[in-house]
Design a protein around this motif. Structure first.
Motif, PDB file in Angstrom:
ATOM      1  N   GLU A 229       0.827  -1.214   0.000  1.00  0.00           N
ATOM      2  CA  GLU A 229       0.000   0.000   0.000  1.00  0.00           C
ATOM      3  C   GLU A 229       0.855   1.256   0.000  1.00  0.00           C
ATOM      4  O   GLU A 229       0.600   2.197  -0.765  1.00  0.00           O
ATOM      5  CB  GLU A 229      -0.936  -0.010   1.213  1.00  0.00           C
ATOM      6  N   ASN A 230       1.903   1.299   0.841  1.00  0.00           N
ATOM      7  CA  ASN A 230       2.752   2.485   0.922  1.00  0.00           C
ATOM      8  C   ASN A 230       3.528   2.696  -0.378  1.00  0.00           C
ATOM      9  O   ASN A 230       3.710   3.832  -0.839  1.00  0.00           O
ATOM     10  CB  ASN A 230       3.730   2.357   2.092  1.00  0.00           C
ATOM     11  N   GLY A 231       3.991   1.585  -0.968  1.00  0.00           N
ATOM     12  CA  GLY A 231       4.728   1.699  -2.219  1.00  0.00           C
ATOM     13  C   GLY A 231       3.850   2.180  -3.356  1.00  0.00           C
ATOM     14  O   GLY A 231       4.245   3.038  -4.155  1.00  0.00           O
ATOM     15  N   ALA A 232       2.639   1.639  -3.431  1.00  0.00           N
ATOM     16  CA  ALA A 232       1.711   2.040  -4.486  1.00  0.00           C
ATOM     17  C   ALA A 232       1.284   3.494  -4.336  1.00  0.00           C
ATOM     18  O   ALA A 232       1.096   4.206  -5.328  1.00  0.00           O
ATOM     19  CB  ALA A 232       0.493   1.123  -4.482  1.00  0.00           C
ATOM     20  N   ALA A 233       1.138   3.942  -3.088  1.00  0.00           N
ATOM     21  CA  ALA A 233       0.708   5.319  -2.828  1.00  0.00           C
ATOM     22  C   ALA A 233       1.848   6.321  -2.978  1.00  0.00           C
ATOM     23  O   ALA A 233       1.615   7.531  -3.050  1.00  0.00           O
ATOM     24  CB  ALA A 233       0.119   5.415  -1.419  1.00  0.00           C
ATOM     25  N   GLY A 234       3.097   5.830  -2.991  1.00  0.00           N
ATOM     26  CA  GLY A 234       4.242   6.726  -3.089  1.00  0.00           C
ATOM     27  C   GLY A 234       4.615   7.388  -1.781  1.00  0.00           C
ATOM     28  O   GLY A 234       5.413   8.328  -1.759  1.00  0.00           O
ATOM     29  N   SER A 235       4.049   6.897  -0.669  1.00  0.00           N
ATOM     30  CA  SER A 235       4.334   7.502   0.630  1.00  0.00           C
ATOM     31  C   SER A 235       5.609   6.977   1.266  1.00  0.00           C
ATOM     32  O   SER A 235       6.069   7.514   2.266  1.00  0.00           O
ATOM     33  CB  SER A 235       3.151   7.267   1.582  1.00  0.00           C
ATOM     34  N   ASP A 236       6.180   5.934   0.714  1.00  0.00           N
ATOM     35  CA  ASP A 236       7.406   5.326   1.231  1.00  0.00           C
ATOM     36  C   ASP A 236       8.276   4.976   0.031  1.00  0.00           C
ATOM     37  O   ASP A 236       7.973   4.056  -0.726  1.00  0.00           O
ATOM     38  CB  ASP A 236       7.050   4.072   2.042  1.00  0.00           C
ATOM     39  N   SER A 237       9.363   5.739  -0.161  1.00  0.00           N
ATOM     40  CA  SER A 237      10.196   5.545  -1.347  1.00  0.00           C
ATOM     41  C   SER A 237      10.864   4.176  -1.352  1.00  0.00           C
ATOM     42  O   SER A 237      11.075   3.583  -2.429  1.00  0.00           O
ATOM     43  CB  SER A 237      11.257   6.635  -1.430  1.00  0.00           C
ATOM     44  N   LEU A 238      11.175   3.646  -0.176  1.00  0.00           N
ATOM     45  CA  LEU A 238      11.805   2.326  -0.120  1.00  0.00           C
ATOM     46  C   LEU A 238      10.801   1.236  -0.508  1.00  0.00           C
ATOM     47  O   LEU A 238      11.154   0.270  -1.188  1.00  0.00           O
ATOM     48  CB  LEU A 238      12.362   2.059   1.281  1.00  0.00           C
ATOM     49  N   ALA A 239       9.556   1.394  -0.088  1.00  0.00           N
ATOM     50  CA  ALA A 239       8.517   0.449  -0.480  1.00  0.00           C
ATOM     51  C   ALA A 239       8.299   0.498  -1.992  1.00  0.00           C
ATOM     52  O   ALA A 239       8.111  -0.534  -2.644  1.00  0.00           O
ATOM     53  CB  ALA A 239       7.214   0.742   0.258  1.00  0.00           C
ATOM     54  N   ALA A 240       8.332   1.712  -2.567  1.00  0.00           N
ATOM     55  CA  ALA A 240       8.189   1.839  -4.013  1.00  0.00           C
ATOM     56  C   ALA A 240       9.348   1.155  -4.730  1.00  0.00           C
ATOM     57  O   ALA A 240       9.158   0.480  -5.751  1.00  0.00           O
ATOM     58  CB  ALA A 240       8.122   3.312  -4.408  1.00  0.00           C
ATOM     59  N   ALA A 241      10.553   1.294  -4.187  1.00  0.00           N
ATOM     60  CA  ALA A 241      11.718   0.626  -4.775  1.00  0.00           C
ATOM     61  C   ALA A 241      11.588  -0.892  -4.661  1.00  0.00           C
ATOM     62  O   ALA A 241      11.996  -1.632  -5.563  1.00  0.00           O
ATOM     63  CB  ALA A 241      12.992   1.107  -4.096  1.00  0.00           C
ATOM     64  N   ALA A 242      11.017  -1.360  -3.541  1.00  0.00           N
ATOM     65  CA  ALA A 242      10.818  -2.806  -3.366  1.00  0.00           C
ATOM     66  C   ALA A 242       9.839  -3.344  -4.407  1.00  0.00           C
ATOM     67  O   ALA A 242      10.036  -4.442  -4.945  1.00  0.00           O
ATOM     68  CB  ALA A 242      10.315  -3.087  -1.954  1.00  0.00           C
ATOM     69  N   ILE A 243       8.797  -2.578  -4.718  1.00  0.00           N
ATOM     70  CA  ILE A 243       7.838  -3.017  -5.738  1.00  0.00           C
ATOM     71  C   ILE A 243       8.503  -3.054  -7.112  1.00  0.00           C
ATOM     72  O   ILE A 243       8.289  -3.975  -7.902  1.00  0.00           O
ATOM     73  CB  ILE A 243       6.590  -2.112  -5.737  1.00  0.00           C
ATOM     74  N   ASP A 244       9.336  -2.062  -7.405  1.00  0.00           N
ATOM     75  CA  ASP A 244      10.076  -2.080  -8.674  1.00  0.00           C
ATOM     76  C   ASP A 244      10.960  -3.319  -8.761  1.00  0.00           C
ATOM     77  O   ASP A 244      11.032  -3.984  -9.807  1.00  0.00           O
ATOM     78  CB  ASP A 244      10.943  -0.826  -8.797  1.00  0.00           C
ATOM     79  N   ARG A 245      11.649  -3.624  -7.673  1.00  0.00           N
ATOM     80  CA  ARG A 245      12.508  -4.808  -7.653  1.00  0.00           C
ATOM     81  C   ARG A 245      11.692  -6.074  -7.819  1.00  0.00           C
ATOM     82  O   ARG A 245      12.090  -7.000  -8.527  1.00  0.00           O
ATOM     83  CB  ARG A 245      13.287  -4.815  -6.342  1.00  0.00           C
ATOM     84  N   PHE A 246      10.511  -6.132  -7.191  1.00  0.00           N
ATOM     85  CA  PHE A 246       9.603  -7.270  -7.360  1.00  0.00           C
ATOM     86  C   PHE A 246       9.245  -7.452  -8.832  1.00  0.00           C
ATOM     87  O   PHE A 246       9.267  -8.567  -9.360  1.00  0.00           O
ATOM     88  CB  PHE A 246       8.337  -7.047  -6.528  1.00  0.00           C
ATOM     89  N   CYS A 247       8.933  -6.349  -9.515  1.00  0.00           N
ATOM     90  CA  CYS A 247       8.564  -6.423 -10.933  1.00  0.00           C
ATOM     91  C   CYS A 247       9.725  -6.957 -11.763  1.00  0.00           C
ATOM     92  O   CYS A 247       9.519  -7.742 -12.711  1.00  0.00           O
ATOM     93  CB  CYS A 247       8.146  -5.045 -11.437  1.00  0.00           C
ATOM     94  N   MET A 248      10.931  -6.553 -11.431  1.00  0.00           N
ATOM     95  CA  MET A 248      12.110  -7.063 -12.136  1.00  0.00           C
ATOM     96  C   MET A 248      12.227  -8.576 -11.949  1.00  0.00           C
ATOM     97  O   MET A 248      12.477  -9.319 -12.911  1.00  0.00           O
ATOM     98  CB  MET A 248      13.368  -6.366 -11.620  1.00  0.00           C
ATOM     99  N   SER A 249      12.076  -9.032 -10.720  1.00  0.00           N
ATOM    100  CA  SER A 249      12.188 -10.468 -10.452  1.00  0.00           C
ATOM    101  C   SER A 249      11.089 -11.249 -11.153  1.00  0.00           C
ATOM    102  O   SER A 249      11.334 -12.343 -11.672  1.00  0.00           O
ATOM    103  CB  SER A 249      12.151 -10.728  -8.940  1.00  0.00           C
TER     104      SER A 249
END
Length: 328
Positions: A229-249
């Motif tokens: 939720e935090n990554g999708a909302a952009g409220s936590d830059s590290l969570a957003a980076a984790a989602i990007d990394r998930f997409c790569m994997s």
């Protein structure tokens, strides 16, 4: 017209829906009723609750998709505690006809029957999935589902065959130093690290905590839902980076299976994939999918689609029932 109950039993939720199969093979689904598997001791008690909520008699036929290998009389679901005895379901649930299959096998049935307008293009050539050949189907959720289907011509008729797999449990193959760090972290807790440990909804926690450690940040313990939720909302830059990394994997693993299956196309499925579709499109998913050394050009030529049907597991379970019991 044939009426039945469709069930999609996953690691977290059990979905029930009334369904019908028309004489021409068209499938209709009613609005599903969703129950938490953790709230019920067994499939039978969940079925009884579904009947109470529906409030009127249900058909004596069912198509049941299960999150586990359907290879014998007993199915132990992979990510929840239910044990299903497939040979006893007709008596337990009062059924005259039943089809039981792997949940991702059901999703593959849905992908095989879906129209072109039920796919969102992710990467590769923006063309429909090929009319013949093998299509890889992969979907992250509570676990990682993998299946494939093969389309073929039988005389003048187009047919298909679905092969369910437990491909989510192959070994995770790191590609770069961050992947190495994720693998190292997971190896401290698991004797063996499968692809599912990195490419599934709950895996975002380990990805997030690995990135925090690499940046020298204190590791804040958050559950997977909060990170998504935090990554999708952009409220936590590290969570957003984790989602990007998930997409790569996910791109890496999807490409691995496309190679292993000899696929001519790939379908990404599941509610999680649909929720992060915009991130998938903007991420390095496509680059990682293609990143297969000497086969990069081959991978670039494969269409990769996201199925947008809201209930592919339920729809596919009914399609499997139709194939088995009506020949449609």
């Amino acid at each position: 017209m044939t009426e039945l109950v469709a069930l999609d039993i996953g690691g977290t939720h059990a979905r029930f829906a009334l369904a019908s199969i028309a004489r021409d093979g068209a499938i209709q689904l009613a609005e599903p009723i969703t129950l938490k598997t953790s709230d019920y001791a067994s499939l039978q008690t969940a079925w009884e609750q579904f009947e109470r909520q529906w409030g009127k008699p249900v058909p004596k036929a069912a198509a049941i998709a299960l999150a586990g290998p359907v290879t014998g009389e007993t199915v132990q679901l992979t990510n929840n505690s239910w044990t299903i005895r497939t040979g006893a379901l007709d008596d337990q649930l009062g059924l005259d006809q039943v089809t039981v299959l792997n949940d991702f096998g059901a999703v593959a049935h849905a992908a095989a029957r879906a129209g072109n307008d039920e796919f969102l293009h992710l990467s590769g050539p923006d063309v429909p999935l090929p009319a013949t050949g093998t299509i890889t189907v992969i979907g992250p959720g509570t676990g990682l589902g993998v299946a494939h289907f093969h389309r073929f011509m039988a005389g003048q008729t187009l047919g298909y065959h679905v092969q369910a797999t437990e491909g989510g449990h192959v070994d995770f193959a790191p590609v770069d130093t961050i992947d190495d760090a994720i693998l190292t972290r997971l190896r401290k807790r698991h004797r063996r690290v499968s692809a599912e440990r990195v490419v599934s909804g709950p895996a975002i926690v380990d990805i997030y905590e690995t990135l925090a450690a690499l940046e020298g940040r204190p590791v804040v313990e958050l559950d997977d839902r909060t990170i998504w939720e935090n990554g999708a909302a952009g409220s936590d830059s590290l969570a957003a980076a984790a989602i990007d990394r998930f997409c790569m994997s996910l791109g890496s693993v999807a490409g691995d299976f496309a190679l292993a299956h000899g696929a001519s196309g790939v379908v990404v499925a599941g509610g999680l994939g649909y929720r992060i579709r915009e991130t998938l499109l903007a991420s390095s998913f496509a680059e990682r999918f293609r990143f297969k050394g000497r086969y990069e050009q081959l991978m670039a030529g494969l269409p990769v689609k996201l199925i947008t049907h809201p209930q592919p597991g339920l729809f596919g379970a009914v399609a499997a029932f139709a194939k088995e019991h009506t020949g449609l």
